[in-house]
Scaffold this active site. Structure first.
Site, PDB file in Angstrom:
ATOM      1  N   ASP A   1      -6.101   0.622  -9.196  1.00 14.56           N
ATOM      2  CA  ASP A   1      -7.260   1.498  -9.418  1.00 14.56           C
ATOM      3  C   ASP A   1      -7.948   1.231 -10.762  1.00 14.56           C
ATOM      4  O   ASP A   1      -8.997   1.797 -11.037  1.00 14.56           O
ATOM      5  CB  ASP A   1      -6.837   2.963  -9.318  1.00 14.56           C
ATOM      6  CG  ASP A   1      -6.468   3.336  -7.880  1.00 14.56           C
ATOM      7  OD1 ASP A   1      -6.886   2.614  -6.948  1.00 14.56           O
ATOM      8  OD2 ASP A   1      -5.760   4.336  -7.697  1.00 14.56           O
TER       9      ASP A   1
ATOM     10  N   SER B   1       0.838  -1.203   0.000  1.00 11.52           N
ATOM     11  CA  SER B   1       0.000   0.000   0.000  1.00 11.52           C
ATOM     12  C   SER B   1       0.869   1.246   0.000  1.00 11.52           C
ATOM     13  O   SER B   1       1.652   1.481   0.923  1.00 11.52           O
ATOM     14  CB  SER B   1      -0.914   0.005   1.228  1.00 11.52           C
ATOM     15  OG  SER B   1      -1.408   1.312   1.452  1.00 11.52           O
TER      16      SER B   1
HETATM   17  C1  S3P Z   1      -3.017   5.763  -3.521  1.00 10.65           C
HETATM   18  C2  S3P Z   1      -2.679   4.468  -3.303  1.00 10.65           C
HETATM   19  C3  S3P Z   1      -3.587   3.336  -3.567  1.00 10.65           C
HETATM   20  C4  S3P Z   1      -4.704   3.740  -4.526  1.00 10.65           C
HETATM   21  C5  S3P Z   1      -5.332   5.046  -4.150  1.00 10.65           C
HETATM   22  C6  S3P Z   1      -4.307   6.157  -4.118  1.00 10.65           C
HETATM   23  C7  S3P Z   1      -2.036   6.815  -3.172  1.00 10.65           C
HETATM   24  O1  S3P Z   1      -4.159   2.912  -2.343  1.00 10.65           O
HETATM   25  O2  S3P Z   1      -5.681   2.736  -4.583  1.00 10.65           O
HETATM   26  O3  S3P Z   1      -6.343   5.386  -5.095  1.00 10.65           O
HETATM   27  O4  S3P Z   1      -2.211   7.978  -3.585  1.00 10.65           O
HETATM   28  O5  S3P Z   1      -1.074   6.502  -2.469  1.00 10.65           O
HETATM   29  P1  S3P Z   1      -3.381   1.868  -1.369  1.00 10.65           P
HETATM   30  O6  S3P Z   1      -2.092   2.491  -1.057  1.00 10.65           O
HETATM   31  O7  S3P Z   1      -4.234   1.714  -0.154  1.00 10.65           O
HETATM   32  O8  S3P Z   1      -3.284   0.603  -2.168  1.00 10.65           O
END
Ligand code: S3P
Length: 429
Positions: free
Chosen positions: A316, A167
């Protein structure tokens, strides 16, 4: 009336730029707000999610000015924030609440962070646990699971942290807390998540080191203002790439699209499915690769199997990839995607339910789904679940369906892509 009616489109034709990148816009505001002096953000995404970040830092006393073309931020350094007089509303934005938690963990005052109905059931233990290990005092609703969060910042210690989930939000929250910690904070990721933080923070003077799946930051460095250009959002372009592939007579060019390899996993999958997508004029802007994408309609797509390792780089794009799978020959399987259940909506359930209404044969698993193609989609009454990417993916499905499709809850597109339907109108003229 928060809905739109769509009918089958003959083609997508034309050239356009997608909206600026959402992830990079959030980070540009956060890092500028933590820097000493003036920062200039060019091509900032003026959509609800990044505006939640702007409003949060304004509430923390940062001078942020929207000067039409640019956002100009006058920061006072990593210790230049002031306690907010009110709770901070992060709206629908997971990036705002998680990255801000990392910042506030190191700031010696009291903060309460909350958000909308969807954000208040998004998992927060993934940021609370490492931040508590660093010494922060954080509490949250439902045994420290969900927002609202209450944070009392403390002097932090660096940690070595093995992340249980890939993440970028968690990684970035820890890196930001690491700016306030004694010594070097080291993070190990299970798989590479988007690396915009690691690419951008050094431009503001942070000392970041990346070695494969290990990322580290040295604490105690002051940040100084910088200039950032935000490229177009690949995740927004994705709806039109797949729209063009699926609508027979299409021919489109999308200019200025961010091509960071941690974001473009969808292109590899589409190529495996047999699609021809041209990437032209590759250049570099503020440390991010950018290019123009050209694609045409009428592709013969074949089904593929997508597994856990491929998910982070297309996280996404899952909803729109499901739409592409309905038009591929054979059964497409997507597994190892359990993270999709805890996004703005449960995206596995949302896509299975809504594509099911259009007549697609879908099997749902705990960690993904399988979709049988090629399916003739039938127009239907579609629910967005207040989730911008479900609304946009299902709108593209509506454009290839027989009969009329009504998408309810379309205002959710304003989270990441105001102007989405205007672009559809322009391309289908
Ligand atoms: C994001 C990371 C992703 C993504 C979100 C934006 C970011 O989430 O799905 O739309 O800006 O760091 P996760 O880090 O929870 O996977």
């Amino acid at each position: 009336m928060d809905r739109i009616e769509l009918n089958k489109a003959k083609r997508f034709k034309g050239e356009f730029s997608p909206t600026p990148d959402k992830s990079i816009s959030h980070r540009a505001v956060i890092f500028s707000s933590l820097s000493k002096g003036e920062s200039i953000i060019r091509n900032f995404l003026r959509a609800e999610d990044p505006m939640s970040t702007v409003n949060a830092f304004r509430a923390l006393g940062v001078d942020i000015n929207d000067e039409g073309d640019d956002i100009v931020v006058n920061g006072n350094g990593i210790y230049g924030l002031a306690e907010s007089h009110n709770i901070i509303d992060c709206g629908n934005s997971g990036t705002t609440i998680r990255l801000l938690s990392g910042v506030l963990a190191g700031n010696p005052f009291f903060s309460v962070l909350t958000g909308d109905e969807s954000l208040r059931i998004r998992p927060m233990a993934r940021v609370i646990n490492p931040l508590q290990q660093m010494g922060a005092e954080i509490m949250a609703r439902a045994e420290n699971k969900y927002p609202p969060l209450a944070i009392k910042g403390k002097k932090l210690q660096s940690i070595q942290y093995k992340m249980p989930v890939a993440s970028a939000q968690v990684k970035s929250a820890i890196l930001l807390a690491g700016l306030y910690a004694d010594g070097e904070t080291v993070i190990a990721e299970p798989a590479k998540s988007r690396d915009h933080t690691e690419r951008m923070l050094p431009a503001f003077g942070a000392s970041i080191n990346v070695n494969g799946l290990h990322v580290s930051v040295k604490g105690g460095t002051e940040l100084k203002g910088a200039e950032v250009y935000v490229p177009g959002d690949f995740s927004s372009a994705a709806f039109f790439i797949i729209g063009a592939l699926l609508i027979r007579d299409s021919d489109i060019t999308i200019t200025g699209v961010g091509m960071n390899p941690t974001r473009t996993g969808l292109l590899s999958v589409l190529r495996k499915m047999g699609a021809e997508i041209e990437v032209q004029n590759i250049r570099n802007l503020s440390g991010e690769p950018v290019a123009d994408i050209h694609c045409k309609g009428g592709a013969e797509l074949k089904a593929v199997s997508i597994n856990k390792e491929e998910i982070p780089a297309l996280i996404d794009e899952f909803p729109i990839l499901c739409v592409a799978a309905t038009q591929a020959n054979g059964t497409t399987t997507i597994r190892g995607a359990e993270e999709l259940r805890v996004k703005e909506s449960d995206r596995i359930r949302s896509m299975a339910t809504e594509l099911g209404k259009m007549g697609v044969a879908i099997e749902e698993f705990g960690d993904g789904l399988s979709i049988k193609g090629q399916s003739v989609l039938k127009g239907a009454n579609i629910e967005s679940y207040g989730d911008h990417r479900i609304a946009m993916a299902m709108a593209i499905a509506g454009l290839i369906a027989d009969g009329e499709t009504t998408i309810h809850g379309v205002s959710s597109v304003n989270i990441s892509f105001p102007g989405f339907f205007q672009i559809i109108r322009k391309l289908t003229l």
